[in-house]
Design a protein around this motif. Structure first.
Motif, PDB file in Angstrom:
ATOM      1  N   ILE A 124       0.828  -1.197   0.000  1.00  0.00           N
ATOM      2  CA  ILE A 124       0.000   0.000   0.000  1.00  0.00           C
ATOM      3  C   ILE A 124       0.864   1.250   0.000  1.00  0.00           C
ATOM      4  O   ILE A 124       0.606   2.210  -0.714  1.00  0.00           O
ATOM      5  N   ALA A 125       1.928   1.239   0.802  1.00  0.00           N
ATOM      6  CA  ALA A 125       2.759   2.430   0.982  1.00  0.00           C
ATOM      7  C   ALA A 125       3.708   2.620  -0.201  1.00  0.00           C
ATOM      8  O   ALA A 125       4.189   1.656  -0.802  1.00  0.00           O
ATOM      9  N   THR A 126       3.991   3.872  -0.506  1.00  0.00           N
ATOM     10  CA  THR A 126       4.988   4.202  -1.531  1.00  0.00           C
ATOM     11  C   THR A 126       6.380   4.075  -0.926  1.00  0.00           C
ATOM     12  O   THR A 126       6.532   4.090   0.307  1.00  0.00           O
ATOM     13  N   PRO A 127       7.442   3.959  -1.760  1.00  0.00           N
ATOM     14  CA  PRO A 127       8.807   3.905  -1.213  1.00  0.00           C
ATOM     15  C   PRO A 127       9.118   5.103  -0.315  1.00  0.00           C
ATOM     16  O   PRO A 127       9.822   4.970   0.691  1.00  0.00           O
TER      17      PRO A 127
ATOM     18  N   SER B 162       3.081  -3.056   9.382  1.00  0.00           N
ATOM     19  CA  SER B 162       3.365  -3.880   8.203  1.00  0.00           C
ATOM     20  C   SER B 162       2.830  -3.207   6.940  1.00  0.00           C
ATOM     21  O   SER B 162       3.449  -3.286   5.873  1.00  0.00           O
ATOM     22  N   ASN B 163       1.689  -2.511   7.056  1.00  0.00           N
ATOM     23  CA  ASN B 163       1.162  -1.750   5.918  1.00  0.00           C
ATOM     24  C   ASN B 163       2.040  -0.545   5.602  1.00  0.00           C
ATOM     25  O   ASN B 163       2.324  -0.243   4.440  1.00  0.00           O
ATOM     26  N   ALA B 164       2.467   0.173   6.662  1.00  0.00           N
ATOM     27  CA  ALA B 164       3.252   1.389   6.459  1.00  0.00           C
ATOM     28  C   ALA B 164       4.655   1.095   5.946  1.00  0.00           C
ATOM     29  O   ALA B 164       5.268   1.935   5.272  1.00  0.00           O
ATOM     30  N   LEU B 165       5.183  -0.089   6.266  1.00  0.00           N
ATOM     31  CA  LEU B 165       6.548  -0.444   5.862  1.00  0.00           C
ATOM     32  C   LEU B 165       6.572  -1.445   4.700  1.00  0.00           C
ATOM     33  O   LEU B 165       7.660  -1.842   4.265  1.00  0.00           O
ATOM     34  N   ASN B 166       5.398  -1.853   4.232  1.00  0.00           N
ATOM     35  CA  ASN B 166       5.309  -2.900   3.194  1.00  0.00           C
ATOM     36  C   ASN B 166       6.117  -4.131   3.595  1.00  0.00           C
ATOM     37  O   ASN B 166       6.834  -4.729   2.789  1.00  0.00           O
TER      38      ASN B 166
END
Length: 512
Positions: free
Chosen positions: A4-7, A156-160
């Motif tokens: 979800i998160a961008t690099p 886990s979503n914020a850090l992929n």
């Protein structure tokens, strides 16, 4: 796994986590330097302002459940969930908090109780009750699991990143520093977390303002277009909000009893004197009102994911709020919100680790060992090391159970947590309430009432008794509310019977 998160978001989140950890560790070291006994770890040795303790209570009382998990229920089931989790239960719990605090604190200060189990045992002059509630406190591990799952979903979503390494990192860091700081550092960190949560609560509550461009009716129309059931006060298709019995009656009973948890009601023992109590309660109630309102953001999340899908895959309930934050906010606002969500979990997790480890150490393990083990000049250090060992074991259990819930939760980890936590405060409600409000409450009455609460709660839940327990996902709020009511009835009848039986004996003694 959906990325979800961008690099850019991943990098910024990682850097912010490092900074956040550094600030937390600073206060942990500061608090740890003042610990000279197990009492210092459990209830603190620093004089805190009532505002700081009130903020700490508000932070502890609204956890990852309020900020991360419960909004998912509202996203799924709409206004019926909002009425239950955002109105009825919060009102009942805040009124109960005010009523219970003063009486509990008065006795707690008198006997110098370090844990809730000790308070109950002292109040009824029973070491057996202290041991009983010490063992019963193990049910609170389910709440620790809920918070660990919530934090893992957000990060886990914020850090992929995959959930397992994130979960292990969270547990190792938080349980690790809680081995040293205790109550002293916890009030500092909780105060910071509460202030951050206040900012984030406002951000979340205003994040969907554009949906009100056509007023409240326009907002409701958007929800109704997705599913008309989202706009009704009851939701017969849900597992928890089917009628007013579940939404109002059960949630009032649960809300009144919910303050009977060791990491909540014992917070007042950190206050230095009686005149601080009113400011402490006022601060806590005002901040809690804002925090409890955050579940409304679940409706914004449902409008963002009307089909409850992300990238073509079903969005599990426990991931809805974290997915909404990562996807909807610009990078730096999103980072602020992520920090607030993390703070929501960590603040309560710290309190649970501190209170549960203190209870296990002082009320379960210590009585089983020879008093000489903790006597002499090295006794304090041995007790602290025992407490650290307890925290280590709790951390390992938390990882095991949390990972299982990440993979196999029935609807939500909240169901697993409620079953355990509700059982604990259902059992504690009569001993605490009778201990505060009835000066001559017999030990037998509160003991039988407490056991009754457990038997009814678990009997109804696992025996699938009543029409509410027939679906695959059962509502622990119903079984716990029935357990609490049964306990009050049984305790009240025994109190009256034993009280009347003692009157003739007193009369005979006087006549003699």
């Amino acid at each position: 796994m959906n990325n979800i998160a961008t690099p850019e978001q991943v990098t910024a989140t990682a850097l912010l986590l490092v900074g956040y950890a550094a600030v937390i560790l600073f206060f942990v070291v500061r608090g740890a330097l003042r610990i000279k006994s197990m009492a210092d770890y459990a209830v603190g040795s620093v004089r805190f302002s009532p505002i700081a303790v009130g903020l700490s209570l508000a932070a502890s009382m609204t956890s990852a459940a309020t900020f991360i998990i419960n909004p998912g229920f509202i996203a799924l089931y709409g206004l019926s969930g909002m009425l239950s989790f955002g109105v009825v239960m919060p009102l009942a719990s805040m009124i109960s908090l005010v009523v219970f605090t003063k009486g509990f604190r008065k006795h707690g200060q008198t006997v110098k109780a370090l844990t809730l189990a000790q308070w109950i045992g002292s109040r009824f002059q029973s070491t057996g009750l202290t041991r009983y509630f010490g063992w019963l406190s193990l049910l609170l591990i389910t709440f620790i699991v809920l918070i660990c799952v919530g934090l893992t979903q957000v990060l886990s979503n914020a850090l992929n990143a995959p959930p397992l390494p994130v979960l292990v990192g969270i547990v190792v860091f938080i349980f690790g520093y809680m081995m040293f700081g205790g109550a002293n550092s916890m009030v500092y960190t909780n105060t910071i977390q509460a202030l951050l949560k206040l900012v984030v609560a406002v951000v979340l509550l205003t994040s969907g303002y554009e949906h009100f461009s056509q007023g409240v009716h326009g907002f409701l129309a958007k929800l109704a277009a997705i599913d008309p059931a989202l706009t009704h006060a009851t939701n017969p298709q849900s597992y928890l909000f089917r009628d007013y019995f579940e939404i109002i009656f059960c949630q009032i009973v649960i809300g009144v009893a919910i303050v009977c948890q060791p990491h909540l009601i014992t917070k007042s023992l950190l206050l230095d004197n009686e005149r601080d109590v009113n400011r402490y309660l006022l601060t806590a109630v005002l901040v809690l009102t804002v925090f409890f309102s955050v579940v409304f953001a679940g409706l914004y999340a449902r409008l963002a994911f009307p089909g409850l899908q992300l990238n073509g895959q079903e969005l599990k309930m426990d991931k809805i709020m974290s997915a909404y934050v990562v996807r909807e906010f610009p990078v730096y606002v999103g980072l602020l919100v992520i920090m607030g969500l993390i703070s929501a979990g960590i603040s309560t997790l710290e309190s649970l680790i501190q209170s549960l480890s203190s209870t296990i150490t002082s009320d379960i393990i210590k009585p089983l060992l020879s008093p000489t083990v903790f006597s002499g000049t090295g006794g304090f250090r041995r007790e602290i090391w025992l407490n650290r060992l307890v925290i280590t074991v709790l951390g390992a259990v938390a990882i095991w159970l949390s990972y299982d819930q990440l993979l196999n939760a029935k609807l939500s980890v909240a169901i697993f947590a409620q079953n355990g936590v509700y059982a604990y405060f259902a059992a504690a409600f009569v001993p605490i309430s009778f201990g505060i409000f009835l000066r001559d409450a017999p030990r037998l009455a509160v003991t039988v009432a407490s056991v009754t609460a457990l038997l009814v709660h678990f009997g109804v839940y696992y025996g699938r008794l009543t029409p509410y327990m027939q679906l695959p996902v059962r509502n622990p709020g119903v079984s716990a509310a029935l357990g609490i009511v049964a306990a009050v009835v049984v305790g009240g009848v025994l109190y009256l019977a034993l009280h009347r039986a003692s009157v003739p004996e007193k009369t005979v003694a006087v006549a003699a």
